[in-house]
Write an enzyme that holds these catalytic residues in place. Structure first.
Site: not given
Length: 438
Positions: A287, A378
């Site tokens: 990410s 997340h």
């Protein structure tokens, strides 16, 4: 003179159209028959479709002004419920509190193409809101309805492969928001057997992906993005798959902003892959950290590390030392680290200092409302902060946003609910490697 006449004619036309819209809205709300209501809804949608953002604002004004709940009725039914809190008085209060415009929007949604039209209306409203905060109540109504209509239980998760219609594939290229797709060859590589793409679709919009996620199937957790999106890379044999790495997630429909879809998509895809490929043992992300550089550079003196929750004095001192080291190394120009040239001979100590500062940002700043948006997504989804990777994305965008750093979040499907709860309580669940950076 001629321009003035044209402008006057335009205003008259808009006024007539608005009157017709208002009359049509009231007719639709008062319609009893199903078929008659569908005809009225279709006619109203046709008129709305012809309005630009400025013109539609006048109709939103009408919704806000004329289709609010009746305050006196709400007060009376609230008092009745307070006096006698039973099912009947609660139902009556609930009916009084709901704005009539919600029922108007429901009836519009029943017409052919109604769902698509409602999404278009919300896109227009979202563009107006920054200068029209008085329309916030309508935004709340639309978000409430769309969150119900686009509940993940109603959505269909489908894998998108190279055999999908060209129109659908083109939408992936257009809407990819994290790592741009460089044409058809790039897209084809991202859809080969060791790369997967999954999307959510709504039954009323069967050819319109709402959100999609891209996955790389690998032998180990990836530290950098370049090998994953190398369109010339040779596909990997299936027997080597041990890790599923989610490396990009993109929304396709701005009208669904604020409707939670990505968290359900990732978990649904992970469960699907686990069934399809039992050898997969690890589900993780690679990410970006889009807010890190802006946070570190906001104040020339550095962030106020002592204000970060949960940090003891030795950790605060270590962070100040790391920041001072980078300042000295870069001669007071930390912005230089946002350019590839500065990384050609960057000492390991500088990279370690950046990782330490990034760990503080992710572990102690991300739980706050102003924390990194990707981290919050997340971590709130129940992932664990697993590893911070130096030189994870050396493309210009990655350097500009996070000095090239990327992060792996681990999705342990048996722990996501517990991790989600801990994050909501202000704690970031982290691996030993991530914790050791502070």
């Amino acid at each position: 003179m001629l321009d003035e006449i044209r402008q006057a004619a335009t205003r008259q036309r808009q006024a007539r159209t608005l009157r017709a819209l208002v009359q049509g809205s009231h007719k639709l709300l008062s319609a009893d028959g199903e078929s008659g209501g569908l005809v009225l809804a279709a006619q109203l949608l046709d008129r709305l479709d012809a309005f630009d953002d400025t013109e539609i604002g006048a109709w939103f004004d009408h919704l806000a002004r004329e289709l609010d709940p009746d305050p006196q009725q709400v007060l009376a039914r609230a008092q009745a419920y307070a006096d006698k809190p039973d099912a009947a008085t609660l139902v009556a209060l609930t009916q009084a509190v709901e704005p009539p415009r919600q029922e108007l929007l429901r009836r519009l949604n029943r017409a052919p193409g109604g769902t698509k039209a409602i999404l278009r209306l919300r896109r227009q409203l979202l563009r107006l809101l920054p200068r029209r905060p008085d329309l916030q109540a309508i935004e709340a109504d639309l978000l409430h309805l769309l969150a119900s209509w686009f509940n993940p239980g109603f959505l269909q998760m489908r894998q998108v492969d190279w055999n999908a219609p060209a129109q659908l594939l083109e939408k992936l290229i257009v809407h990819e928001a994290v790592h741009a797709i460089d044409g058809w060859d790039d897209l084809r590589r991202r859809l080969q057997p060791d790369r997967r793409c999954f999307a959510f679709f709504h039954p009323q919009l069967p050819d319109e992906p709402l959100i999609f996620v891209e996955v790389a199937l690998l032998p180990e957790m990836p530290p950098a993005i370049a090998p994953l999106i190398d369109k010339g890379a040779t596909p990997m044999a299936a027997e080597r798959f041990r890790v599923a790495a989610f490396y990009s997630i993109s929304n396709c429909e701005p009208g669904l902003r604020g409707v939670s879809l990505g968290n359900f998509l990732i978990k649904t895809v992970a469960q699907h892959l686990q069934r399809e490929l039992p050898r997969l043992r690890t589900f993780c992300t690679l990410s970006p950290i889009p807010g890190f550089a802006a946070w570190l550079l906001a104040d020339p003196a550095g962030p106020d590390f002592s204000a970060l929750n949960g940090l003891r004095k030795p950790a605060v001192d270590a962070l100040r030392e790391a920041f001072a080291h980078l300042q000295q190394s870069q001669r007071g120009e930390l912005q230089a680290l946002q350019h590839a040239a500065a990384w050609q001979a960057l000492p390991a100590a500088d990279e370690a200092a950046l990782q330490r500062l990034c760990a503080a940002y992710l572990l102690h700043h991300s739980p706050t409302p102003r924390g990194d948006p990707v981290a919050r997504f997340h971590l709130d989804n129940g992932a664990r902060l697993e590893r911070i990777n130096s030189r994870g994305n050396m493309a210009p965008k990655g350097l500009r946003q996070s000095f090239g750093l990327m992060v792996n979040y681990l999705y342990d499907l048996d722990r996501v609910e517990a991790n989600h709860t801990r994050f909501r309580q202000g704690e970031v669940v982290r691996s030993r490697a991530a914790a050791s950076l502070l």
